[in-house]
Design a protein around this motif. Structure first.
Motif, PDB file in Angstrom:
ATOM      1  N   ALA A 190       0.831  -1.000  -0.065  1.00  0.00           N
ATOM      2  CA  ALA A 190      -0.094  -0.163   0.198  1.00  0.00           C
ATOM      3  C   ALA A 190       0.791   1.205   0.243  1.00  0.00           C
ATOM      4  N   GLY A 191       2.252   1.063   0.311  1.00  0.00           N
ATOM      5  CA  GLY A 191       3.231   2.620   0.444  1.00  0.00           C
ATOM      6  C   GLY A 191       3.270   2.385  -0.472  1.00  0.00           C
ATOM      7  N   LEU A 192       3.412   1.711  -1.707  1.00  0.00           N
ATOM      8  CA  LEU A 192       4.422   1.292  -2.783  1.00  0.00           C
ATOM      9  C   LEU A 192       3.409   2.546  -3.603  1.00  0.00           C
ATOM     10  N   VAL A 193       2.448   2.339  -3.531  1.00  0.00           N
ATOM     11  CA  VAL A 193       1.321   2.805  -4.450  1.00  0.00           C
ATOM     12  C   VAL A 193       0.834   4.121  -4.481  1.00  0.00           C
ATOM     13  N   LYS A 194       0.831   4.780  -3.107  1.00  0.00           N
ATOM     14  CA  LYS A 194       0.618   5.795  -2.612  1.00  0.00           C
ATOM     15  C   LYS A 194       2.011   6.330  -3.186  1.00  0.00           C
ATOM     16  N   VAL A 195       2.608   6.143  -2.725  1.00  0.00           N
ATOM     17  CA  VAL A 195       4.362   6.993  -3.484  1.00  0.00           C
ATOM     18  C   VAL A 195       4.551   6.996  -4.371  1.00  0.00           C
ATOM     19  N   PHE A 196       4.094   5.666  -5.278  1.00  0.00           N
ATOM     20  CA  PHE A 196       4.595   5.546  -6.986  1.00  0.00           C
ATOM     21  C   PHE A 196       2.976   6.528  -7.914  1.00  0.00           C
ATOM     22  N   ASN A 197       2.549   6.911  -6.746  1.00  0.00           N
ATOM     23  CA  ASN A 197       0.999   7.229  -7.745  1.00  0.00           C
ATOM     24  C   ASN A 197       1.456   8.568  -7.380  1.00  0.00           C
ATOM     25  N   HIS A 198       2.316   9.386  -6.309  1.00  0.00           N
ATOM     26  CA  HIS A 198       2.484  10.772  -5.994  1.00  0.00           C
ATOM     27  C   HIS A 198       3.698  10.801  -6.865  1.00  0.00           C
ATOM     28  N   TRP A 199       4.248  10.068  -7.112  1.00  0.00           N
ATOM     29  CA  TRP A 199       5.340  10.238  -8.085  1.00  0.00           C
ATOM     30  C   TRP A 199       5.453  10.428  -9.703  1.00  0.00           C
ATOM     31  N   PHE A 200       4.179   9.819 -10.233  1.00  0.00           N
ATOM     32  CA  PHE A 200       3.473   9.537 -11.291  1.00  0.00           C
ATOM     33  C   PHE A 200       3.000  10.936 -11.896  1.00  0.00           C
ATOM     34  N   ASP A 201       2.407  11.343 -10.847  1.00  0.00           N
ATOM     35  CA  ASP A 201       1.668  13.138 -10.876  1.00  0.00           C
ATOM     36  C   ASP A 201       2.528  14.215 -11.033  1.00  0.00           C
ATOM     37  N   TRP A 202       4.087  13.700 -10.656  1.00  0.00           N
ATOM     38  CA  TRP A 202       5.085  14.827 -10.757  1.00  0.00           C
ATOM     39  C   TRP A 202       6.322  14.792 -11.945  1.00  0.00           C
ATOM     40  N   ILE A 203       5.999  13.580 -12.374  1.00  0.00           N
ATOM     41  CA  ILE A 203       6.802  13.734 -13.771  1.00  0.00           C
ATOM     42  C   ILE A 203       5.704  13.427 -14.935  1.00  0.00           C
ATOM     43  N   ALA A 204       4.357  13.676 -14.952  1.00  0.00           N
ATOM     44  CA  ALA A 204       3.314  14.000 -15.508  1.00  0.00           C
ATOM     45  C   ALA A 204       3.036  15.040 -15.517  1.00  0.00           C
ATOM     46  N   ARG A 205       3.797  16.237 -14.550  1.00  0.00           N
ATOM     47  CA  ARG A 205       3.692  17.453 -14.670  1.00  0.00           C
ATOM     48  C   ARG A 205       5.370  18.271 -14.853  1.00  0.00           C
ATOM     49  N   THR A 206       6.080  17.430 -14.755  1.00  0.00           N
ATOM     50  CA  THR A 206       7.320  17.938 -15.168  1.00  0.00           C
ATOM     51  C   THR A 206       8.076  17.642 -15.621  1.00  0.00           C
ATOM     52  N   ALA A 207       8.266  16.156 -16.440  1.00  0.00           N
ATOM     53  CA  ALA A 207       8.934  15.753 -17.641  1.00  0.00           C
ATOM     54  C   ALA A 207       8.361  16.639 -18.684  1.00  0.00           C
ATOM     55  N   ASP A 208       9.833  16.619 -19.717  1.00  0.00           N
ATOM     56  CA  ASP A 208       9.470  16.241 -20.919  1.00  0.00           C
ATOM     57  C   ASP A 208       8.872  15.403 -22.094  1.00  0.00           C
ATOM     58  N   GLY A 209      10.057  14.633 -21.291  1.00  0.00           N
ATOM     59  CA  GLY A 209       9.684  13.591 -22.759  1.00  0.00           C
ATOM     60  C   GLY A 209       9.370  12.412 -20.966  1.00  0.00           C
ATOM     61  N   TYR A 210       9.282  11.222 -22.521  1.00  0.00           N
ATOM     62  CA  TYR A 210       9.187   9.702 -21.912  1.00  0.00           C
ATOM     63  C   TYR A 210       9.695   8.478 -22.805  1.00  0.00           C
ATOM     64  N   ILE A 211      10.959   7.533 -21.784  1.00  0.00           N
ATOM     65  CA  ILE A 211      10.602   6.201 -23.279  1.00  0.00           C
ATOM     66  C   ILE A 211      10.615   5.225 -21.901  1.00  0.00           C
ATOM     67  N   ALA A 212       9.573   4.056 -21.838  1.00  0.00           N
ATOM     68  CA  ALA A 212       9.242   2.872 -21.840  1.00  0.00           C
ATOM     69  C   ALA A 212      10.344   1.816 -21.925  1.00  0.00           C
ATOM     70  N   ILE A 213      10.132   1.433 -21.532  1.00  0.00           N
ATOM     71  CA  ILE A 213      11.036  -0.165 -22.303  1.00  0.00           C
ATOM     72  C   ILE A 213      10.063  -0.985 -23.180  1.00  0.00           C
ATOM     73  N   SER A 214       9.005  -0.834 -23.442  1.00  0.00           N
ATOM     74  CA  SER A 214       8.250  -1.586 -24.231  1.00  0.00           C
ATOM     75  C   SER A 214       7.230  -0.502 -25.265  1.00  0.00           C
ATOM     76  N   THR A 215       7.210  -1.046 -26.381  1.00  0.00           N
ATOM     77  CA  THR A 215       6.137  -0.714 -27.108  1.00  0.00           C
ATOM     78  C   THR A 215       4.340  -0.666 -25.797  1.00  0.00           C
ATOM     79  N   THR A 216       4.054  -1.892 -25.532  1.00  0.00           N
ATOM     80  CA  THR A 216       3.403  -1.905 -24.376  1.00  0.00           C
ATOM     81  C   THR A 216       3.105  -0.726 -22.992  1.00  0.00           C
ATOM     82  N   ILE A 217       4.048  -0.691 -22.831  1.00  0.00           N
ATOM     83  CA  ILE A 217       4.338   0.342 -21.956  1.00  0.00           C
ATOM     84  C   ILE A 217       4.198   1.724 -21.704  1.00  0.00           C
ATOM     85  N   ARG A 218       5.034   1.806 -23.036  1.00  0.00           N
ATOM     86  CA  ARG A 218       4.716   3.526 -23.736  1.00  0.00           C
ATOM     87  C   ARG A 218       2.973   3.372 -24.730  1.00  0.00           C
ATOM     88  N   ASP A 219       2.560   2.790 -24.430  1.00  0.00           N
ATOM     89  CA  ASP A 219       1.257   2.822 -24.810  1.00  0.00           C
ATOM     90  C   ASP A 219       0.074   3.143 -23.689  1.00  0.00           C
TER      91      ASP A 219
END
Length: 455
Positions: A190-219
Motif C-alpha cells: 500500500a505504501g508503494l502505491v501511494k508513493v508511486f502515484n505521487h511520483w507519477f503525478d510529478w512526472i506527468a507535470r514535470t517531464a518533457d519526454g518519456y521513454i518506456a522499456i516496451s511498446t506495451t508500456i509506452r502505449d
C-alpha cells in the motif's frame, strides 16, 4: 554537444541490490561512456539537494571490514525476520490469542531495534566518516542539459532539486518501467502505491519526454497521461521506448556455483526454471498448481524457483517449505549469485514465467539469449518480446501449463511456432545505444520545432 545526465541514485546508495531495475541501471550506466561521441553521457546522483557526477557506481575497495556488505546483510536479515514473524502469527498459539501475537510482535520489534536498526544506524555513520577515494564529485549543470531519470526515482526526495534544474534550463526525461502500482495495486504494498502515484503525478507535470522499456508500456503510459493531464498537454510531450539487454554483469567465473543447485542438474529428468522475486504478481501459486497437476499425471519434471523473497508471499513460502516434493522435484533458491544463475540458465530445460503483468520480462531475454526456450503467460508484453519463439499458456487454467510441460517432457520438442536459434536480441551495449539515440532524436526534433516557430 548535448549532455545527458543519467540518474542512478538508488543503485549508487544500494549497490548490493540485484533485481530487475538495478540490473538495468548498472548495465546501461556501464555502457554509456563508449556508445556515442556526439553526446556526452554523465552518470549522476542527486544527494542532499545537490548534483554529483558518479565516478564509481560500485563501492570502492577499502582496507579492513566490508561495512557496505555488512549493512546489506543486516537489511536482508531484517526482511527475513519480519517474514518469519508474519508466518508465525498464522500458527498456533499466535493465531488463537491476540496477546500471544502482541508478545511475538513486541519481541521481534525489540530484537530488530537492538540487533538490527541500531547497528545499521551506526554503520551509516561509520560509512560517512570512512576515508575512501570519492565515488562522486560535484557537478555543475548547464542550460540545455537533459536529466534522464533512469533509476527507480519514486523513492527519492529529489523533486525540489529537479524542479530547480528545470527552471534553470535543464530538460527532464523520465524512464518508465511499468505502471503496475497504478494498474494492479492489489499486487503491491500500500505504501508503494501511494508513493508511486505521487511520483507519477510529478512526472506527468514535470517531464518533457518519456521513454518506456516496451511498446506495451509506452502505449499504457500515454493513455494514463491523457487521463491525468488531458490530450492537449500530452501532445506537447514526446513518448518512446527502448528494449533491455540480456547479459548478466555480475558473473564471477572464479566463484563457486551453489552446491545444492549443482545437484539439481545432475539427474536426467528435465528441470523447468522460474527466475523472479517472489511476490504475488509473479504468480508462483499458479506455477505450483500447474506442476502439481503434471506430477499427479506421472510427470517426473522438476521445478526450480530462483529469486529473493519479496512481499505478500508468506503463505506461498510456507506452502513451498511444507511441500511433499521439496528437494525432490521442487527446489527453491533465494540468494543465488549471477554465476550460479548463469549455470541454471545454461542447464535447465525451459524457463517458465507465469506473471500476471510485466513491464518487460527481463528473465525471458536472459534465458532465450542463452538458448533456453521460454514458456510465458499469454500477456501482451510477452508477445512483444517473445513473438513466435515462445510458448504461451492461459493464466485462467493451470492445466494449460501442465500440458506444455508434460508435452515437452514426452516429446523432447519445445512447442513454439519458430525455432529459438533464429531469435536475436540486443546486448546491453546495443540497448544503451538505443536509449541514447532515441532521446537524442527527440531532443533534436524539439529544438527544430522551436527554431521553426521562431522564424
Amino acid at each position: 554537444m548535448t549532455r545527458l545526465l543519467v540518474d542512478c541514485t538508488y543503485v549508487y546508495d544500494h549497490p548490493n541490490d540485484n533485481s530487475g531495475i538495478q540490473r538495468v541501471v548498472r548495465n546501461v550506466i556501464r555502457e554509456l561512456p563508449t556508445i556515442n561521441q556526439e553526446c556526452e553521457c554523465i552518470p549522476v546522483v542527486m544527494l542532499q539537494g545537490k548534483l554529483y557526477e558518479v565516478k564509481s557506481l560500485a563501492p570502492l575497495p577499502t582496507k579492513g571490514l566490508d561495512l557496505v556488505g555488512l549493512r546489506a546483510g543486516l537489511e536482508q536479515f531484517a526482511n527475513l525476520l519480519w517474514l518469519r514473524q508474519r508466518t508465525l502469527e498464522r500458527r498456533r498459539p499466535f493465531n488463537q490469542s491476540v496477546w500471544a501475537r502482541r508478545l511475538l510482535y513486541v519481541g521481534c520489534r525489540l530484537f530488530a531495534l537492538g540487533c538490527l536498526s541500531i547497528p545499521i544506524r551506526v554503520l551509516d555513520r561509520l560509512l560517512k566518516r570512512q576515508q575512501v577515494p570519492p565515488r562522486s564529485v560535484p557537478l555543475e549543470h548547464r542550460a540545455g542539459d537533459q536529466l534522464v531519470l533512469l533509476d527507480s526515482s519514486w523513492h527519492s526526495g529529489f523533486f525540489p532539486l529537479a524542479e530547480k534544474l528545470k527552471r534553470e534550463g535543464v530538460g527532464i526525461i523520465s524512464v518508465v518501467y511499468d505502471l503496475i502500482p497504478l494498474t494492479h495495486p492489489q499486487f503491491c504494498d500500500a505504501g508503494l502505491v501511494k508513493v508511486f502515484n505521487h511520483w507519477f503525478d510529478w512526472i506527468a507535470r514535470t517531464a518533457d519526454g518519456y521513454i518506456a522499456i516496451s511498446t506495451t508500456i509506452r502505449d499504457q503510459l500515454r493513455e494514463e497521461m491523457v487521463r491525468r493531464i488531458g490530450e492537449q498537454q500530452v501532445r506537447e510531450r514526446w513518448f518512446d521506448y527502448f528494449h533491455l539487454g540480456s547479459e548478466l554483469d555480475l558473473v564471477d567465473a572464479t566463484s563457486a556455483i551453489d552446491s545444492k543447485l549443482l545437484r539439481v542438474f545432475t539427474q536426467p529428468e528435465p528441470v523447468f526454471l522460474m527466475v523472479s522475486t517472489i511476490e504475488p504478481r509473479k504468480n508462483h501459486a499458479y506455477l505450483l498448481d500447474a506442476f502439481e497437476r503434471a506430477w499427479a499425471a506421472g510427470s517426473k519434471a522438476r521445478l526450480c524457483i530462483v529469486g529473493k523473497i519479496g512481499w505478500k508471499c508468506e503463505d506461498l513460502i510456507e506452502r513451498i517449505r511444507r511441500h511433499p516434493q521439496l528437494n525432490s522435484r521442487l527446489f527453491m533458491f533465494n540468494n543465488l549469485s549471477d554465476h550460479s544463475l548463469e549455470h541454471a540458465y545454461q542447464h535447465a530445460t525451459a524457463l517458465v514465467f507465469p506473471s500476471y503483468v510485466e513491464g518487460f520480462g527481463l528473465p525471458l531475454v536472459e534465458a532465450m539469449q542463452r538458448g533456453l526456450p521460454a514458456m510465458g503467460s499469454d500477456i501482451e508484453v510477452f508477445r512483444e518480446i517473445g513473438g513466435e519463439f515462445m510458448a504461451y499458456f492461459n493464466l485462467e487454467d493451470p492445466q494449460s501449463l501442465a500440458d506444455l510441460v508434460t508435452g515437452m517432457e514426452n516429446s523432447g520438442v519445445f512447442p513454439a511456432s519458430r525455432p529459438l536459434d533464429q531469435w536475436q536480441w540486443l546486448s546491453w551495449r546495443q540497448a544503451s545505444a538505443q536509449l541514447v539515440e532515441r532521446i537524442e532524436r527527440h531532443i533534436d526534433e524539439v529544438i527544430l520545432d522551436r527554431e521553426t516557430a521562431c522564424e
